[in-house]
Motif scaffolding. Structure first.
Motif, PDB file in Angstrom:
ATOM      1  N   SER A 263       0.839  -1.194   0.000  1.00 56.02           N
ATOM      2  CA  SER A 263       0.000   0.000   0.000  1.00 56.02           C
ATOM      3  C   SER A 263       0.879   1.250   0.000  1.00 56.02           C
ATOM      4  CB  SER A 263      -0.911   0.017   1.228  1.00 56.02           C
ATOM      5  OG  SER A 263      -1.827  -1.058   1.204  1.00 56.02           O
ATOM      6  N   ASN A 264       0.435   2.297  -0.709  1.00 57.92           N
ATOM      7  CA  ASN A 264       1.188   3.546  -0.705  1.00 57.92           C
ATOM      8  C   ASN A 264       0.758   4.428   0.467  1.00 57.92           C
ATOM      9  OD1 ASN A 264      -1.236   4.751  -1.468  1.00 57.92           O
ATOM     10  ND2 ASN A 264      -0.648   5.033  -3.601  1.00 57.92           N
ATOM     11  N   SER A 265       1.273   5.650   0.523  1.00 55.57           N
ATOM     12  CA  SER A 265       0.996   6.517   1.670  1.00 55.57           C
ATOM     13  C   SER A 265      -0.471   6.920   1.755  1.00 55.57           C
ATOM     14  CB  SER A 265       1.883   7.767   1.608  1.00 55.57           C
ATOM     15  OG  SER A 265       1.674   8.475   0.397  1.00 55.57           O
ATOM     16  N   GLN A 266      -1.201   6.806   0.651  1.00 56.42           N
ATOM     17  CA  GLN A 266      -2.643   7.070   0.683  1.00 56.42           C
ATOM     18  C   GLN A 266      -3.447   5.822   1.034  1.00 56.42           C
ATOM     19  OE1 GLN A 266      -0.751   8.277  -1.981  1.00 56.42           O
ATOM     20  NE2 GLN A 266      -0.760  10.352  -1.165  1.00 56.42           N
ATOM     21  N   GLY A 267      -2.740   4.709   1.258  1.00 57.71           N
ATOM     22  CA  GLY A 267      -3.423   3.457   1.592  1.00 57.71           C
ATOM     23  C   GLY A 267      -4.002   2.737   0.394  1.00 57.71           C
ATOM     24  N   LEU A 268      -3.473   3.032  -0.793  1.00 58.25           N
ATOM     25  CA  LEU A 268      -3.997   2.444  -2.027  1.00 58.25           C
ATOM     26  C   LEU A 268      -3.099   1.318  -2.523  1.00 58.25           C
ATOM     27  CD1 LEU A 268      -4.918   5.740  -3.937  1.00 58.25           C
ATOM     28  CD2 LEU A 268      -6.271   4.461  -2.252  1.00 58.25           C
ATOM     29  N   THR A 282      -7.828  -0.822  -4.585  1.00 54.15           N
ATOM     30  CA  THR A 282      -8.516  -0.891  -3.297  1.00 54.15           C
ATOM     31  C   THR A 282      -7.856   0.036  -2.283  1.00 54.15           C
ATOM     32  OG1 THR A 282      -9.371  -2.446  -1.640  1.00 54.15           O
ATOM     33  CG2 THR A 282      -7.123  -2.820  -2.422  1.00 54.15           C
ATOM     34  N   SER A 283      -8.620   0.406  -1.266  1.00 50.52           N
ATOM     35  CA  SER A 283      -8.130   1.261  -0.185  1.00 50.52           C
ATOM     36  C   SER A 283      -8.107   0.470   1.109  1.00 50.52           C
ATOM     37  CB  SER A 283      -9.047   2.482  -0.033  1.00 50.52           C
ATOM     38  OG  SER A 283      -8.765   3.181   1.161  1.00 50.52           O
ATOM     39  N   ASP A 284      -7.116   0.768   1.970  1.00 46.28           N
ATOM     40  CA  ASP A 284      -7.099   0.094   3.269  1.00 46.28           C
ATOM     41  C   ASP A 284      -8.124   0.690   4.229  1.00 46.28           C
ATOM     42  OD1 ASP A 284      -5.920   2.489   3.981  1.00 46.28           O
ATOM     43  OD2 ASP A 284      -3.964   1.625   4.459  1.00 46.28           O
ATOM     44  N   ARG A 287     -14.132   1.473   4.973  1.00 46.15           N
ATOM     45  CA  ARG A 287     -15.380   2.085   4.505  1.00 46.15           C
ATOM     46  C   ARG A 287     -15.379   2.300   2.994  1.00 46.15           C
ATOM     47  NH1 ARG A 287     -15.819   7.290   8.250  1.00 46.15           N
ATOM     48  NH2 ARG A 287     -13.595   7.278   7.706  1.00 46.15           N
ATOM     49  N   VAL A 288     -14.181   2.274   2.395  1.00 49.00           N
ATOM     50  CA  VAL A 288     -14.065   2.442   0.939  1.00 49.00           C
ATOM     51  C   VAL A 288     -13.839   1.091   0.265  1.00 49.00           C
ATOM     52  CG1 VAL A 288     -12.788   3.535  -0.931  1.00 49.00           C
ATOM     53  CG2 VAL A 288     -13.174   4.780   1.203  1.00 49.00           C
ATOM     54  N   GLY A 289     -12.786   0.377   0.681  1.00 45.78           N
ATOM     55  CA  GLY A 289     -12.491  -0.934   0.100  1.00 45.78           C
ATOM     56  C   GLY A 289     -12.181  -0.838  -1.384  1.00 45.78           C
ATOM     57  N   ASP A 290     -12.664  -1.799  -2.156  1.00 46.12           N
ATOM     58  CA  ASP A 290     -12.449  -1.799  -3.603  1.00 46.12           C
ATOM     59  C   ASP A 290     -13.249  -0.661  -4.227  1.00 46.12           C
ATOM     60  OD1 ASP A 290     -11.107  -4.129  -3.011  1.00 46.12           O
ATOM     61  OD2 ASP A 290     -12.635  -5.464  -3.839  1.00 46.12           O
ATOM     62  N   PHE A 291     -12.572   0.178  -5.039  1.00 44.02           N
ATOM     63  CA  PHE A 291     -13.313   1.346  -5.540  1.00 44.02           C
ATOM     64  C   PHE A 291     -13.272   1.538  -7.048  1.00 44.02           C
ATOM     65  CE2 PHE A 291      -9.148   2.806  -4.164  1.00 44.02           C
ATOM     66  CZ  PHE A 291      -8.715   3.642  -5.195  1.00 44.02           C
ATOM     67  N   VAL A 292     -12.275   0.999  -7.752  1.00 50.15           N
ATOM     68  CA  VAL A 292     -12.323   1.039  -9.222  1.00 50.15           C
ATOM     69  C   VAL A 292     -11.821  -0.282  -9.800  1.00 50.15           C
ATOM     70  CG1 VAL A 292     -12.199   3.533  -9.590  1.00 50.15           C
ATOM     71  CG2 VAL A 292     -10.084   2.222  -9.341  1.00 50.15           C
ATOM     72  N   VAL A 293     -12.265  -0.559 -11.032  1.00 45.60           N
ATOM     73  CA  VAL A 293     -11.996  -1.840 -11.677  1.00 45.60           C
ATOM     74  C   VAL A 293     -11.589  -1.618 -13.136  1.00 45.60           C
ATOM     75  CG1 VAL A 293     -13.078  -3.975 -12.513  1.00 45.60           C
ATOM     76  CG2 VAL A 293     -13.615  -3.117 -10.225  1.00 45.60           C
ATOM     77  N   TRP A 294     -10.608  -2.386 -13.584  1.00 53.42           N
ATOM     78  CA  TRP A 294     -10.288  -2.515 -15.008  1.00 53.42           C
ATOM     79  C   TRP A 294     -10.482  -3.982 -15.391  1.00 53.42           C
ATOM     80  CZ3 TRP A 294      -7.574   0.322 -11.557  1.00 53.42           C
ATOM     81  CH2 TRP A 294      -7.251   1.644 -11.874  1.00 53.42           C
ATOM     82  N   THR A 295     -11.047  -4.259 -16.536  1.00 51.67           N
ATOM     83  CA  THR A 295     -11.059  -5.642 -17.008  1.00 51.67           C
ATOM     84  C   THR A 295      -9.683  -5.948 -17.595  1.00 51.67           C
ATOM     85  OG1 THR A 295     -11.832  -5.110 -19.242  1.00 51.67           O
ATOM     86  CG2 THR A 295     -13.519  -5.505 -17.544  1.00 51.67           C
TER      87      THR A 295
END
Length: 392
Positions: A263-268, A282-284, A287-295
């Motif tokens: 994870s980076n400093s933003q928790g991503l 995803t975010s650590d 409350r956010v968790g997985d937030f964007v997806v690429w196929t």
């Protein structure tokens, strides 16, 4: 299609190394008896991409059959043939393909390579032929002649571009166009007469140009690709910025690298879900968790579009009379990335993602990425063996 045996794998490897673009098909026992083969998805996509035929635009029935001149290859002989491309009136018009005379050069469940070249289709039985032996033979043979001609044609543009960059390198250090990280590439393209634009297409007649400073161990840009917003929890770059952005001087932005390793400093961080073929950011923050997806399918397509053939141009950065100059000195020439490696390199953190999102003074959110980048030593893991050219 069945799994390839070692002979077939080797033949496919040799053809790929020789810049031969192809698709594979497997005639079944029933197909040979009825003189019919299913035009599978890979066959249809190949013929469409080569501008040969688009089954989606073809009507059903014999009146709409398309015939294409073809050649069938054996070790030291060649047979004229015609390919029939059609959609029958029965079975929902499932796409079909057949080559006249095919039964004379194949057995059931052999693997055939179909090659579009010089306005004809060429069929090589890679279950029976030994491609590397034929290529290296001192005796003239049709397979050797075909591959030699394809090689010559495929290499015409790359040789042309190599000569142009070589002449530029011999001029010595070239003044930088602008003071920015992108100046090494912008300067090269301008000197070559390539118009700067935002096109997704390769830069020079199908060849992508990627220039970089040789004295920096920076990651190299592969391509930019936004997430699939329909599949994602967040629906825009603005949503990502609002959730994870920070204020720096007068800007509110998110400039960061995201990896599957940590994870980076933003928790991503990134994760590859091979079961559903998704790359997920995803975010650590629970409350956010997985937030964007690429196929992964889309990412593979972008990689193939952008890097079918690429010149990675190294330059020394020099200060002359107080101004930055570039001495272009070396080219690494890669072709046809190995798609299966892309997913592995994502998982291993060799390929990473950069966000470059900023809200400007007018409140508009600008996203220069997301950029998929590869570590310098990762090129030989993503591409087959490359060629290197010293310019000076």
């Amino acid at each position: 299609m069945r799994e390839l045996n070692l002979t077939e794998q080797n033949n496919l490897k040799v053809l790929t190394e020789n810049s031969v673009s192809l698709t594979l098909i497997e005639p079944t026992m029933t197909g040979l008896k009825k003189s019919i083969m299913d035009a599978t998805g890979s066959v249809r996509n190949y013929l469409k991409s080569k501008g040969v035929h688009d089954y989606e635009q073809q009507s059903q029935g014999p009146d709409h059959k398309i015939l294409i001149e073809s050649l069938l290859y054996q070790d030291f002989s060649i047979f004229e043939s015609r390919a029939s491309l059609y959609r029958p009136t029965t079975k929902k018009g499932d796409p079909r393909i057949w080559f006249s005379g095919l039964k004379s050069v194949t057995s059931e469940n052999d693997i055939l390579a179909i090659i579009s070249f010089d306005q004809r289709l060429h069929v090589l039985n890679i279950s029976q032929l030994t491609i590397d032996t034929l290529i290296s033979s001192n005796l003239a043979n049709p397979v050797k002649e075909l591959i030699s001609e394809i090689n010559r044609t495929e290499n015409t543009v790359s040789q042309e571009l190599l000569n142009l960059i070589g002449k530029l390198a011999k001029k010595g250090p070239i003044p930088s166009m602008l003071d920015a990280d992108t100046s090494v590439g912008r300067t090269l393209e301008t000197e070559l007469g390539i118009q700067i634009n935002s096109s997704r297409e390769p830069d020079y007649k199908g060849i992508e140009l990627k220039a970089f400073r040789a004295n920096k161990g920076n990651r190299k840009n592969l391509f930019a690709q936004v997430p699939d917003w329909k599949l994602s929890k967040f629906k825009s770059s603005a949503d990502i910025l609002d959730a994870f952005g920070y204020t720096r001087e007068d800007d509110f932005k998110l400039y960061c690298t995201v990896s599957a390793i940590t994870s980076n400093s933003q928790g991503l961080s990134l994760k590859v879900n091979s079961d559903i073929n998704h790359l997920i950011e995803t975010s650590d923050n629970k409350r956010v968790g997985d937030f964007v997806v690429w196929t992964l399918e889309k990412l593979h397509k972008r990689l193939l579009e952008k890097h079918k053939e690429t010149f990675w141009v190294a330059a020394d950065s020099l200060i002359i009379d107080g101004k930055n100059h570039f001495q272009y000195k070396e080219i690494e020439h890669t072709k046809k990335p190995i798609i299966s490696q892309f997913d592995i390199l994502l998982e291993q953190g060799v390929i990473t993602l950069d966000h470059l999102i900023k809200r400007n003074s007018k409140g508009r959110v600008v996203e220069k990425g997301p950029l998929f980048k590869i570590k310098p030593k990762g090129l030989n893991l993503l591409f087959p063996p490359s060629e290197k050219y010293q310019l000076i």
